[in-house]
Design a protein around this motif. Structure first.
Motif, PDB file in Angstrom:
ATOM      1  N   LYS A   4       0.868  -1.071   0.048  1.00  0.00           N
ATOM      2  CA  LYS A   4       0.158   0.181  -0.115  1.00  0.00           C
ATOM      3  C   LYS A   4       0.696   1.319  -0.072  1.00  0.00           C
ATOM      4  CE  LYS A   4      -3.482   2.255   2.466  1.00  0.00           C
ATOM      5  NZ  LYS A   4      -4.224   2.598   3.493  1.00  0.00           N
ATOM      6  N   ILE A   5       0.518   2.140  -0.867  1.00  0.00           N
ATOM      7  CA  ILE A   5       1.385   3.566  -0.920  1.00  0.00           C
ATOM      8  C   ILE A   5       0.839   4.474  -0.020  1.00  0.00           C
ATOM      9  CG2 ILE A   5       2.304   5.161  -2.645  1.00  0.00           C
ATOM     10  CD1 ILE A   5       1.881   3.392  -4.868  1.00  0.00           C
ATOM     11  N   THR A   6       1.566   4.992   0.807  1.00  0.00           N
ATOM     12  CA  THR A   6       1.162   6.108   1.703  1.00  0.00           C
ATOM     13  C   THR A   6       0.491   7.237   0.939  1.00  0.00           C
ATOM     14  OG1 THR A   6       2.652   5.358   3.210  1.00  0.00           O
ATOM     15  CG2 THR A   6       2.096   7.616   3.653  1.00  0.00           C
ATOM     16  N   LEU A  34       8.943  -2.969  -4.041  1.00  0.00           N
ATOM     17  CA  LEU A  34       9.013  -1.651  -4.554  1.00  0.00           C
ATOM     18  C   LEU A  34       8.606  -1.768  -6.043  1.00  0.00           C
ATOM     19  CD1 LEU A  34      11.934   0.324  -2.984  1.00  0.00           C
ATOM     20  CD2 LEU A  34       9.682   1.053  -2.972  1.00  0.00           C
ATOM     21  N   LYS A  35       9.388  -2.889  -6.878  1.00  0.00           N
ATOM     22  CA  LYS A  35       9.237  -3.210  -8.134  1.00  0.00           C
ATOM     23  C   LYS A  35       7.593  -3.469  -8.453  1.00  0.00           C
ATOM     24  CE  LYS A  35      13.752  -4.275  -9.167  1.00  0.00           C
ATOM     25  NZ  LYS A  35      14.889  -5.328  -9.587  1.00  0.00           N
ATOM     26  N   GLN A  50       7.693   5.541   0.920  1.00  0.00           N
ATOM     27  CA  GLN A  50       6.201   5.688   0.300  1.00  0.00           C
ATOM     28  C   GLN A  50       5.503   4.381   0.649  1.00  0.00           C
ATOM     29  OE1 GLN A  50       7.732   7.352  -3.413  1.00  0.00           O
ATOM     30  NE2 GLN A  50       5.914   8.472  -3.169  1.00  0.00           N
ATOM     31  N   ILE A  51       6.289   3.370   1.011  1.00  0.00           N
ATOM     32  CA  ILE A  51       5.779   2.213   1.274  1.00  0.00           C
ATOM     33  C   ILE A  51       5.757   1.721   2.779  1.00  0.00           C
ATOM     34  CG2 ILE A  51       5.464   1.275  -1.082  1.00  0.00           C
ATOM     35  CD1 ILE A  51       7.483  -0.497  -0.286  1.00  0.00           C
ATOM     36  N   TYR A  90      -0.276  12.333  -3.605  1.00  0.00           N
ATOM     37  CA  TYR A  90      -1.270  13.128  -3.885  1.00  0.00           C
ATOM     38  C   TYR A  90      -2.134  12.553  -5.444  1.00  0.00           C
ATOM     39  CZ  TYR A  90       0.147  16.392  -0.582  1.00  0.00           C
ATOM     40  OH  TYR A  90       0.679  17.374   0.463  1.00  0.00           O
ATOM     41  N   PRO A  91      -2.630  11.414  -5.243  1.00  0.00           N
ATOM     42  CA  PRO A  91      -3.286  10.971  -6.483  1.00  0.00           C
ATOM     43  C   PRO A  91      -4.153  11.986  -7.067  1.00  0.00           C
ATOM     44  CG  PRO A  91      -4.024   9.653  -4.705  1.00  0.00           C
ATOM     45  CD  PRO A  91      -3.167  10.781  -4.111  1.00  0.00           C
TER      46      PRO A  91
END
Length: 124
Positions: A4-6, A34-35, A50-51, A90-91
């Motif tokens: 999950k990405i923060t 990460l990949k 970020q993860i 920030y998607p």
């Protein structure tokens, strides 16, 4: 494993950027995560923080290959660009940023060997 990405509004905190000291299976597992996460989310790159990892690791997708950057240190910047960028934090948002046109980076590879990279334009 896809992680999950923060994302906003979750705080990433200040406990990131920890120096990698052990170049072992745990590091390789983090890089694989990460990949996998980059692929699952159609991203160009991702940092370990970020993860949820505190380690100073970045993976950048380049065509069908990956650039794995561990413990990076920028030691030279030159020029200026103002690209429009997006971030997984920030998607669906973009912003105009200020970046160096060229950077020189010292880093370590997955075996802990010193490497250097001169990056231009978008990679910089």
């Amino acid at each position: 494993m896809i992680k999950k990405i923060t994302q906003y509004p979750t705080q990433t905190g200040f406990n990131f950027g920890g120096t990698v000291r052990h170049f072992d299976d745990a590091l390789l597992s983090l890089i694989r995560d990460l990949k996998d996460t980059i692929e699952a989310n159609s991203l160009d790159g991702l940092s370990a923080f970020q993860i949820g990892s505190p380690l100073n690791v970045i993976v950048i997708k380049q065509d069908d290959d990956y650039l794995e950057i561990i413990n990076p240190s920028i030691f030279h910047k030159e020029g200026e660009l103002t690209p429009t960028e997006s971030t997984a934090y920030y998607p669906n948002l973009t912003a105009v940023t200020k970046r160096a046109k060229t950077i020189k980076v010292a880093y370590e590879d997955t075996q802990g060997k010193q490497q250097s990279l001169t990056a231009h334009d978008g990679l910089a």
